[in-house]
Motif scaffolding. Structure first.
Motif, PDB file in Angstrom:
ATOM      1  N   VAL A  24      40.115  40.008  45.535  1.00  0.00           N
ATOM      2  CA  VAL A  24      39.335  39.416  44.204  1.00  0.00           C
ATOM      3  C   VAL A  24      38.611  40.909  43.717  1.00  0.00           C
ATOM      4  O   VAL A  24      38.141  41.470  44.739  1.00  0.00           O
ATOM      5  CB  VAL A  24      38.430  38.362  44.592  1.00  0.00           C
ATOM      6  N   VAL A  31      36.355  46.378  44.672  1.00  0.00           N
ATOM      7  CA  VAL A  31      36.389  45.122  45.647  1.00  0.00           C
ATOM      8  C   VAL A  31      35.648  45.454  46.955  1.00  0.00           C
ATOM      9  O   VAL A  31      35.523  44.373  47.680  1.00  0.00           O
ATOM     10  CB  VAL A  31      37.896  45.097  46.159  1.00  0.00           C
ATOM     11  N   GLY A  67      42.496  44.877  58.412  1.00  0.00           N
ATOM     12  CA  GLY A  67      41.787  46.215  59.163  1.00  0.00           C
ATOM     13  C   GLY A  67      40.567  45.744  59.809  1.00  0.00           C
ATOM     14  O   GLY A  67      39.888  44.949  59.284  1.00  0.00           O
ATOM     15  N   GLY A  69      37.869  47.186  59.590  1.00  0.00           N
ATOM     16  CA  GLY A  69      36.828  47.501  58.860  1.00  0.00           C
ATOM     17  C   GLY A  69      36.386  46.194  58.098  1.00  0.00           C
ATOM     18  O   GLY A  69      35.250  45.782  57.748  1.00  0.00           O
ATOM     19  N   THR A  70      37.347  45.210  57.604  1.00  0.00           N
ATOM     20  CA  THR A  70      37.181  44.090  56.910  1.00  0.00           C
ATOM     21  C   THR A  70      36.595  42.875  58.017  1.00  0.00           C
ATOM     22  O   THR A  70      35.642  42.194  57.689  1.00  0.00           O
ATOM     23  CB  THR A  70      38.430  43.434  56.406  1.00  0.00           C
ATOM     24  N   ARG A  72      34.724  43.846  60.731  1.00  0.00           N
ATOM     25  CA  ARG A  72      33.349  44.212  60.919  1.00  0.00           C
ATOM     26  C   ARG A  72      32.499  43.626  59.711  1.00  0.00           C
ATOM     27  O   ARG A  72      31.154  43.454  59.782  1.00  0.00           O
ATOM     28  CB  ARG A  72      33.146  45.525  61.205  1.00  0.00           C
ATOM     29  N   LEU A 110      44.199  45.723  62.839  1.00  0.00           N
ATOM     30  CA  LEU A 110      44.462  47.007  63.047  1.00  0.00           C
ATOM     31  C   LEU A 110      43.260  48.048  63.261  1.00  0.00           C
ATOM     32  O   LEU A 110      42.151  47.813  62.584  1.00  0.00           O
ATOM     33  CB  LEU A 110      45.038  47.621  61.714  1.00  0.00           C
ATOM     34  N   THR A 111      43.091  48.501  64.351  1.00  0.00           N
ATOM     35  CA  THR A 111      42.085  49.231  64.736  1.00  0.00           C
ATOM     36  C   THR A 111      42.582  50.813  65.284  1.00  0.00           C
ATOM     37  O   THR A 111      43.366  50.609  66.140  1.00  0.00           O
ATOM     38  CB  THR A 111      40.812  48.938  65.591  1.00  0.00           C
ATOM     39  N   ALA A 112      42.214  51.784  64.706  1.00  0.00           N
ATOM     40  CA  ALA A 112      42.348  53.043  65.599  1.00  0.00           C
ATOM     41  C   ALA A 112      41.490  53.343  66.688  1.00  0.00           C
ATOM     42  O   ALA A 112      41.583  53.595  67.745  1.00  0.00           O
ATOM     43  CB  ALA A 112      42.623  54.266  64.582  1.00  0.00           C
ATOM     44  N   SER A 113      40.043  52.952  66.556  1.00  0.00           N
ATOM     45  CA  SER A 113      39.178  53.357  67.364  1.00  0.00           C
ATOM     46  C   SER A 113      38.770  52.499  68.596  1.00  0.00           C
ATOM     47  O   SER A 113      38.393  52.771  69.479  1.00  0.00           O
ATOM     48  CB  SER A 113      37.579  53.391  66.458  1.00  0.00           C
ATOM     49  N   LEU A 158      47.820  54.452  62.672  1.00  0.00           N
ATOM     50  CA  LEU A 158      48.964  54.108  63.008  1.00  0.00           C
ATOM     51  C   LEU A 158      49.745  54.017  62.036  1.00  0.00           C
ATOM     52  O   LEU A 158      49.707  54.072  61.022  1.00  0.00           O
ATOM     53  CB  LEU A 158      48.640  52.636  63.569  1.00  0.00           C
ATOM     54  N   GLU A 178      44.864  40.489  53.795  1.00  0.00           N
ATOM     55  CA  GLU A 178      43.483  40.405  52.920  1.00  0.00           C
ATOM     56  C   GLU A 178      42.729  41.623  53.223  1.00  0.00           C
ATOM     57  O   GLU A 178      41.612  41.589  53.157  1.00  0.00           O
ATOM     58  CB  GLU A 178      42.770  39.063  53.644  1.00  0.00           C
ATOM     59  N   GLY A 180      41.382  45.604  54.332  1.00  0.00           N
ATOM     60  CA  GLY A 180      40.859  45.861  52.935  1.00  0.00           C
ATOM     61  C   GLY A 180      41.728  46.955  52.379  1.00  0.00           C
ATOM     62  O   GLY A 180      42.906  47.112  52.719  1.00  0.00           O
ATOM     63  N   HIS A 182      41.833  50.247  52.631  1.00  0.00           N
ATOM     64  CA  HIS A 182      42.766  51.056  53.428  1.00  0.00           C
ATOM     65  C   HIS A 182      44.015  50.558  54.070  1.00  0.00           C
ATOM     66  O   HIS A 182      45.092  51.100  54.006  1.00  0.00           O
ATOM     67  CB  HIS A 182      41.859  51.820  54.542  1.00  0.00           C
ATOM     68  N   VAL A 183      43.971  49.222  54.630  1.00  0.00           N
ATOM     69  CA  VAL A 183      45.213  48.514  55.130  1.00  0.00           C
ATOM     70  C   VAL A 183      46.078  48.511  53.774  1.00  0.00           C
ATOM     71  O   VAL A 183      47.345  48.739  53.945  1.00  0.00           O
ATOM     72  CB  VAL A 183      44.847  47.196  55.563  1.00  0.00           C
ATOM     73  N   ASP A 186      47.533  51.818  53.018  1.00  0.00           N
ATOM     74  CA  ASP A 186      48.797  52.123  54.058  1.00  0.00           C
ATOM     75  C   ASP A 186      49.990  51.472  53.654  1.00  0.00           C
ATOM     76  O   ASP A 186      50.953  52.012  53.722  1.00  0.00           O
ATOM     77  CB  ASP A 186      48.228  51.719  55.332  1.00  0.00           C
TER      78      ASP A 186
END
Ligand code: NAP
Length: 249
Positions: A24, A31, A67, A69-70, A72, A110-113, A158, A178, A180, A182-183, A186
């Protein structure tokens, strides 16, 4: 679709193997709202038609790709159809059963950290966490038993094709993301996103000091590689617009 859902939305269907996003955004394309949690709810004003569509799109999916981030930024949320629109829980369950889906879409994070809040209810309910070897080392002794951990790369971002291949190997053919941004970026950057559902909320969000992203971040397409979409459907509910685009080149 069960009549109850078709009466609200009309027809909806997907191919057997598809990746689609749902965002949205404000009239001015915002967003995310910096560090403010639950940006989507804020931008939609918790609009009921938008929440219904979120539920419907979740109800169609084998898996919801997100991701970290979303996750968190959205404490307390569950990425299930019935969480976002409980009134239609039975109809969503019926739709999943007709489609041959498991009772709830699998959350794939997905998480790199490896920075995943392990007491988040969506993690406790069960998720597949796709990460790096460093992320896996940080998480392996902390995750609830409902989760599984996949290490795909040594460090850094990744490869999204590998992530999607891993999901397909697990039987996740119909994938909703969904975000965010960055995903989504990618996926778009790797030409993997088949469709984008975009809800335009009738609000102007503005931008000033904090970073406020649009639905795609981390990749620049125009002017050299602009991704021109096909409008597959347009619906209106009050002052809200619900658009569905086909994105594959
Ligand atoms: N309006 C809407 O419809 C909507 C929808 C979704 C999200 N949002 C908002 O979007 C904001 C979050 O934006 P965002 O772009 O930061 O979120 P995001 O894409 O969900 O998360 C980014 C994080 O995901 C992980 N990640 C993403 N791609 C990766 C890759 N290729 N390899 C490894 N890890 C990867 C990384 O986690 P690590 O940092 O752990 O390594 C990265 O920092 C939130 O405010 C949320 O509310 C809005």
């Amino acid at each position: 679709m069960p009549d109850e859902l078709a009466r609200v939305y009309g027809a909806l269907g997907f191919g057997d193997r598809v990746i689609y996003s749902n965002f949205v955004e404000s009239i001015d394309g915002v967003v995310t709202l910096g560090s403010k949690p639950s940006a989507g709810s804020e931008i939609s004003g918790r609009n009921q038609a938008d929440r219904f569509l979120m539920g419907l799109l979740r109800a169609c999916a084998d898996a919801v790709l997100l991701g970290a981030g979303t996750l968190r930024a959205t404490p307390g949320h569950q990425w299930t159809p019935e969480h976002i629109f409980p009134d239609f829980a039975d109809a969503f369950a019926e739709l999943r059963s007709v489609l041959g889906r498991k009772p709830r879409p699998r959350l794939v994070l997905l998480t790199a950290s490896g920075d995943v809040p392990v007491s988040h209810p969506a993690v406790i309910a069960g998720a597949t966490i796709v990460t790096t070897t460093a992320g896996a080392a940080a998480l392996k002794d902390r995750l609830p038993d409902s989760c599984d951990l996949v290490a795909l790369g040594a460090g850094g971002a990744l490869d999204m094709e590998q992530v999607v291949m891993e999901m397909r190997d697990r039987g996740y053919e119909v994938i909703l993301t969904e975000g965010g941004p960055h995903v989504a970026g990618d996926l778009v950057g790797a030409n993997l996103l088949d469709e984008a559902f975009v809800t335009i909320s009738p609000v102007v969000a503005g931008r000033d000091r904090e970073t406020r992203l649009g639905m795609v971040a981390g990749v620049e397409l125009l002017p050299a590689r602009g991704l021109w979409a096909r409008l597959l459907s347009a619906r209106r509910h009050g002052d809200f617009l619900f658009l569905r685009y086909g994105l594959k080149r």
